[in-house]
Design an enzyme around this catalytic site. Sequence first.
Site, PDB file in Angstrom:
ATOM      1  CB  THR A 180      -0.928  -0.005   1.225  1.00 28.29           C
ATOM      2  OG1 THR A 180      -1.676  -1.223   1.248  1.00 28.29           O
ATOM      3  CG2 THR A 180      -1.895   1.167   1.183  1.00 28.29           C
ATOM      4  CE  LYS A 187      -5.259  -2.483   1.194  1.00 26.48           C
ATOM      5  NZ  LYS A 187      -3.862  -2.876   1.427  1.00 26.48           N
ATOM      6  CE  LYS A 231       1.729   2.654   4.798  1.00 28.48           C
ATOM      7  NZ  LYS A 231       1.178   1.739   3.766  1.00 28.48           N
TER       8      LYS A 231
END
Length: 316
Positions: free
Chosen positions: A117, A193, A262
């Site tokens: 990711t 995603k 993140k």
Amino acid sequence: MAALESRWAEFPDQRLVVKGDRMKVGIVGLGPMGSAMASHLLKAGHELTVWNRTPEKAEPLLAQGARRVDTPAEVASRVEAVISSLAHDAAVEQVVLGEKGVAEGLAPGVVHISTSTISLALSERMARVHAQKGQAYVAAPVLGRPPAAAQGKLFVMAAGDPGALASVRPLLEGLGQRLFVVGERPEQANLLKLCCNFLIYTTIEQLGELFALTEKGGLDRAQVFEVLTGSFFNAPVHKNYGRLIVDRAYDTPGAPVRLGAKDTRLVLEAGEALSVPLPFASVMRDRFVSALAQGEAELDFAVLARHVARDAGLKE
């Protein structure tokens, strides 16, 4: 985002031809997700070569028949496809694009599959670098926690050159219960995603608020969970994270707070780049910053529900 011109067609003699469903596969990055995928691939009969920054993490896989090498470049030079499973942009940049990285060892036409990711900008940059070297790049981030990866029950969303995708389709389908091909530009899979993760985080926030409100109203948490998941709200995200919240099971993370923080930062970056306001993403950013400030970086990100409860004056 500007589409990248594919150079896959320039190397017709280098295209990977999959014979049957077994391949020489490499995996770089043996965290919880990478290790689980590696174990599943070994059970499926693939010949596996692995690398990890901490070599000891490969020991259980060596016992199952994997081979360990010293650099990501060496992994890439030995296989028909290499999968990277790394935590964040900095790790991907170093392991894939850095000295003795994947891009240095990958032969022309061989496919790098990134399941990480990461930011849209880095995904675009990797596509450029691989194309310049005549290599193929497919972004294939996954939905699911490590136990699902070990059982081959992930959901895989992939984007990249159609020829490259076709060549590794059996491998991608073997990683999970369903493969979604979502575009021809790798960063499109990364964007989707990030959106899926954002939906998970906002669902945790909603569940946390709901449980706090009903608990203060005298309702039993377990019964509320039963009503929700036994009626309209029975999707895996409600069942899995709702159960973690009800049980207050935050100590064994499927994914930790630091990664959720993140991802939320990357969602906000994507929103800014594409001129899409994301006010809920700002709420989630603040939740994650609060959790980090309270020393919860390694707890499961379902712990955000505890912050909601604290705001409501509830104590565990």
